[in-house]
Design an enzyme around this catalytic site. Structure first.
Site, mmCIF file in Angstrom:
data_model
loop_
_atom_site.group_PDB
_atom_site.id
_atom_site.type_symbol
_atom_site.label_atom_id
_atom_site.label_comp_id
_atom_site.label_asym_id
_atom_site.label_seq_id
_atom_site.Cartn_x
_atom_site.Cartn_y
_atom_site.Cartn_z
ATOM 1 N N GLU A 170 7.655 10.610 -1.133
ATOM 2 C CA GLU A 170 8.185 11.928 -1.470
ATOM 3 C C GLU A 170 7.297 12.475 -2.585
ATOM 4 O O GLU A 170 7.106 11.813 -3.608
ATOM 5 C CB GLU A 170 9.634 11.834 -1.955
ATOM 6 C CG GLU A 170 10.187 13.216 -2.213
ATOM 7 C CD GLU A 170 11.650 13.249 -2.646
ATOM 8 O OE1 GLU A 170 12.300 12.184 -2.689
ATOM 9 O OE2 GLU A 170 12.124 14.353 -2.953
ATOM 10 N N ARG B 228 11.425 -4.890 -2.650
ATOM 11 C CA ARG B 228 10.684 -4.006 -3.555
ATOM 12 C C ARG B 228 9.882 -4.828 -4.550
ATOM 13 O O ARG B 228 10.214 -5.976 -4.829
ATOM 14 C CB ARG B 228 11.643 -3.177 -4.413
ATOM 15 C CG ARG B 228 12.454 -2.171 -3.716
ATOM 16 C CD ARG B 228 13.392 -1.516 -4.725
ATOM 17 N NE ARG B 228 12.723 -0.492 -5.484
ATOM 18 C CZ ARG B 228 12.560 0.754 -5.057
ATOM 19 N NH1 ARG B 228 13.012 1.113 -3.885
ATOM 20 N NH2 ARG B 228 11.945 1.648 -5.802
ATOM 21 N N LYS C 257 11.006 6.599 -10.499
ATOM 22 C CA LYS C 257 10.244 7.836 -10.694
ATOM 23 C C LYS C 257 10.973 8.773 -11.649
ATOM 24 O O LYS C 257 10.338 9.514 -12.388
ATOM 25 C CB LYS C 257 10.026 8.531 -9.343
ATOM 26 C CG LYS C 257 8.811 8.013 -8.604
ATOM 27 C CD LYS C 257 8.386 9.015 -7.531
ATOM 28 C CE LYS C 257 8.824 8.528 -6.182
ATOM 29 N NZ LYS C 257 8.435 9.430 -5.089
HETATM 30 P P1 ATP Z 1 12.693 8.049 -5.004
HETATM 31 O O1 ATP Z 1 13.137 7.978 -3.574
HETATM 32 O O2 ATP Z 1 13.661 7.569 -6.010
HETATM 33 O O3 ATP Z 1 12.044 9.326 -5.377
HETATM 34 P P2 ATP Z 1 10.854 6.011 -4.269
HETATM 35 O O4 ATP Z 1 10.218 5.113 -5.259
HETATM 36 O O5 ATP Z 1 11.690 5.452 -3.198
HETATM 37 O O6 ATP Z 1 11.564 7.023 -5.172
HETATM 38 P P3 ATP Z 1 9.267 7.307 -2.244
HETATM 39 O O7 ATP Z 1 8.226 8.311 -2.451
HETATM 40 O O8 ATP Z 1 10.428 7.681 -1.421
HETATM 41 O O9 ATP Z 1 9.732 6.901 -3.674
HETATM 42 O O10 ATP Z 1 8.627 5.980 -1.715
HETATM 43 C C1 ATP Z 1 7.695 5.917 -0.670
HETATM 44 C C2 ATP Z 1 7.671 4.540 -0.073
HETATM 45 O O11 ATP Z 1 7.350 3.587 -1.070
HETATM 46 C C3 ATP Z 1 9.016 4.151 0.505
HETATM 47 O O12 ATP Z 1 8.811 3.583 1.789
HETATM 48 C C4 ATP Z 1 9.535 3.122 -0.448
HETATM 49 O O13 ATP Z 1 10.318 2.158 0.210
HETATM 50 C C5 ATP Z 1 8.259 2.523 -1.040
HETATM 51 N N1 ATP Z 1 8.514 2.031 -2.392
HETATM 52 C C6 ATP Z 1 8.985 2.731 -3.443
HETATM 53 N N2 ATP Z 1 9.151 1.938 -4.508
HETATM 54 C C7 ATP Z 1 8.763 0.703 -4.143
HETATM 55 C C8 ATP Z 1 8.693 -0.569 -4.809
HETATM 56 N N3 ATP Z 1 9.056 -0.714 -6.079
HETATM 57 N N4 ATP Z 1 8.229 -1.630 -4.121
HETATM 58 C C9 ATP Z 1 7.846 -1.486 -2.839
HETATM 59 N N5 ATP Z 1 7.892 -0.346 -2.162
HETATM 60 C C10 ATP Z 1 8.342 0.753 -2.792
#
Ligand code: ATP
Ligand code: MG
Length: 569
Positions: free
Chosen positions: A44, A271, A281
């Site tokens: 995102e 994660r 974030k």
């Molecule tokens: P948010 O949804 O809170 O804005 P997010 O960290 O999930 O934050 P995204 O941009 O939706 O951000 O994440 C993109 C991809 O990265 C998703 O597939 C998510 O599962 C993966 N991702 C995010 N954080 C982690 C992490 N700490 N470890 C592994 N994969 C991650």
């Protein structure tokens, strides 16, 4: 054991496949999806990527590479309130820097807004979705709990005609934000909370960075993600464990579109969580907005851009992620492991030079005044063809203040009155005296050198215990050095729920050292991102703020892990 007797698992282990790779390998063997493999990385664009995202990137792009598939980059841009092109650009830069390529497969969930809208309309017509006029608080109150069924909305039995009329008017902008939502009509008593009439669309009137004012309704993640996968032909939709509970809903919505010949499949892994930092974030954005760090790419941030600016190499990040692996269990990974991977890679690739962080003037009294010579220094002893560079030597040099003691303890092997040390790449010198200022601070140290002990000559083989780094005073160039430490003072900031996370920041996370003396070769190599080793001190790289005449270096990492020791003191 016979090859045929091996179980699938044995075979997987012998090939070193992780569990996701195993699933992909099995699906490919079974000819699913016409033998295609297509993954996606779906950020995102509401922030910069962090090391957690790097783990997802290595999985999504890595598995496609490994099995001859493709990986899409898809921006999950369904919430215009939080998203921005600045983030889109930074995300692309970071993925490329990590060494991955999406080719021409750059997609946006917003590209599918028309198809998603059509699907919503179809579901309304089929009685599978309804407009709810309640506030989000009211809807939340009716949700129930995992063990207590929810209550139906009073608007649940609206006719398809009425729902269609309202939804179209929602999109025309006739209603205020928050006044109505479109919900899927599934089951308010489902044991899976996500099935209790989930919201499909909400009203947002902020213009979208790509579609402008075209839409007044925006799809929720759950209504957009699986369908976007489907529209793109994604076969394996790999995400993190918190989406396990969303999977039935993912499948529910995808079924509205898919048939037997092709259906995307969601697979979840753990994660990445790191000690001494936060990965949310929202929190990272707060640090940036409140000026608690110097931006998303502050070298203390767990962001990819921060790590790049600090001097981490893409290879070290990938090696670290390889090492921690992918499982089905949440874990907290030690930042020491990442730092170890960084040291290991930098040791192999960093160009060596000498810098004195806390200079003390040393005068070689028997070296002729005005004379100077050029010494050959190895650029990198770990690499055969790294070559050498020239380093000037003269009568006055700088050494590290810590490397001299007037009254040393027994095991001090550096310089002290009447003691000998080797100047790295130069001569063996012996301390003959010193000069103090009125306050008793040592101002200068005097030594004699032995011309027969020049590095490379037989006389240099003589045994002396200590070797010091140094810089010729006359040739030294001034620089500023930024020393970074861990961003947070506690191991797991997210676990300390009784405190505001900002109170847990490490006040010592940045120290600026001015008046550092560096050899000219290091100044020539002051290129942001170019890995350097300041001998005996650590790994550094020039900061993006650095310019000729005003050199600034970031310490990527100290030579050795001193943190554990310091904590025990
Ligand atoms: P948010 O949804 O809170 O804005 P997010 O960290 O999930 O934050 P995204 O941009 O939706 O951000 O994440 C993109 C991809 O990265 C998703 O597939 C998510 O599962 C993966 N991702 C995010 N954080 C982690 C992490 N700490 N470890 C592994 N994969 C991650
Ligand atoms: Mg997310």
């Amino acid at each position: 054991m016979d090859k045929e007797e091996m179980t699938v698992n044995d075979e997987a282990q012998s090939k070193g496949l992780n569990f996701v790779e195993q699933i992909v390998s099995d699906d490919l063997k079974a000819g699913k999806n016409g033998g295609r493999l297509n993954t996606r990385f779906p950020p995102e664009p509401n922030g910069y990527l962090h090391i957690g995202h790097a783990k997802a990137i290595c999985m999504d792009f890595g598995i496609a590479e490994k099995f001859g598939g493709t990986c899409n980059l898809r921006f999950d841009d369904t919430n215009p309130v939080k998203e921005d092109v600045e983030y889109v650009d930074s995300i692309k830069e970071d993925i490329k820097w990590l060494g991955f390529d999406w080719g021409d497969r750059e997609y946006y969930a917003s590209d599918y807004f028309p198809q998603l809208f059509d699907l919503a309309i179809r579901m309304i017509k089929e009685g599978k979705a309804y407009v709810d006029d309640q506030t989000s608080e009211q809807i939340a109150q009716q949700k129930g709990t995992p063990t207590v069924a929810g209550t139906n909305s009073p608007y649940r039995s609206r006719t398809p005609e009425e729902n269609l009329d309202l939804f179209l008017r929602m999109n025309k902008g006739e209603f205020d934000e928050g006044s109505r939502v479109l919900r899927a009509k599934i089951d308010m008593a489902s044991p899976n909370m996500h099935f209790r009439d989930p919201i499909m669309y909400r009203i947002i009137k902020t213009p979208h960075h790509r579609t402008g004012n075209t839409w007044n309704v925006y799809p929720m993640y759950d209504f957009a993600h699986g369908q976007s996968d489907y529209f793109e032909g994604v076969t394996h939709s790999i995400c993190t464990l918190e989406f396990v509970v969303h999977r039935p809903l993912y499948e529910y919505f995808v079924k509205e579109l898919a048939d037997d010949s092709y259906c995307p499949r969601q697979i979840e892994f753990n994660r990445l969580n790191l000690t001494y930092t936060v990965m949310s974030k929202r929190k990272l954005l707060q640090l940036v907005k409140e000026g608690l760090v110097a931006g998303w790419d502050d070298p203390r941030m767990p962001t990819i851009s921060g790590m790049r600016r600090r001097g981490f190499t893409p290879q070290s990040i990938r090696n670290f992620i390889d090492k921690i692996g992918y499982t089905k269990y949440e874990a907290l990974n030690s930042i020491s492991l990442l730092e170890h991977a960084v040291r290991e890679d930098l040791n192999a690739v960093a160009t060596r030079g000498m810098a004195v962080l806390n200079p003390l003037k040393l005068i070689i009294t028997n070296y002729p005044d005005g004379q100077e010579e050029i010494l050959e220094m190895e650029n990198n002893p770990e690499q055969q063809d790294a070559g050498t560079h020239k380093m000037p030597f003269s009568r006055e040099i700088f050494i590290e203040r810590d490397d001299f003691m007037e009254e040393p303890p027994k095991k001090f092997f550096r310089l002290a009155p009447d003691k000998e040390v080797r100047l790295k790449g130069g001569y063996i010198i012996k301390c003959t005296g010193l000069k103090k200022d009125e306050a008793g601070n040592i101002e200068e140290v005097y030594c004699t050198y032995d011309p027969d002990t020049k590095s490379g000559l037989p006389g240099s083989m003589r045994k002396v215990k200590g070797t010091l780094h140094w810089v010729s005073a006359k040739h030294a160039i001034d620089a500023t050095v930024r020393l970074y430490d861990r961003l947070f003072a506690v191991e797991n900031p997210s676990a300390e729920t009784d405190k505001d996370f900002r109170e847990l920041l490490n006040p010592e996370s940045l120290k600026v050292v001015e008046n550092v003396k560096i050899e000219p070769f290091l100044a020539e190599n002051a290129v942001p991102g170019k890995p350097l080793q300041f001998q005996r001190i650590g790994y550094f790289t020039a900061d993006k703020d650095s310019e000729p005449g005003k050199l600034i270096f970031n310490r990527t990492i100290a030579l050795k892990d001193s943190w554990e020791k310091e904590q025990k003191k």
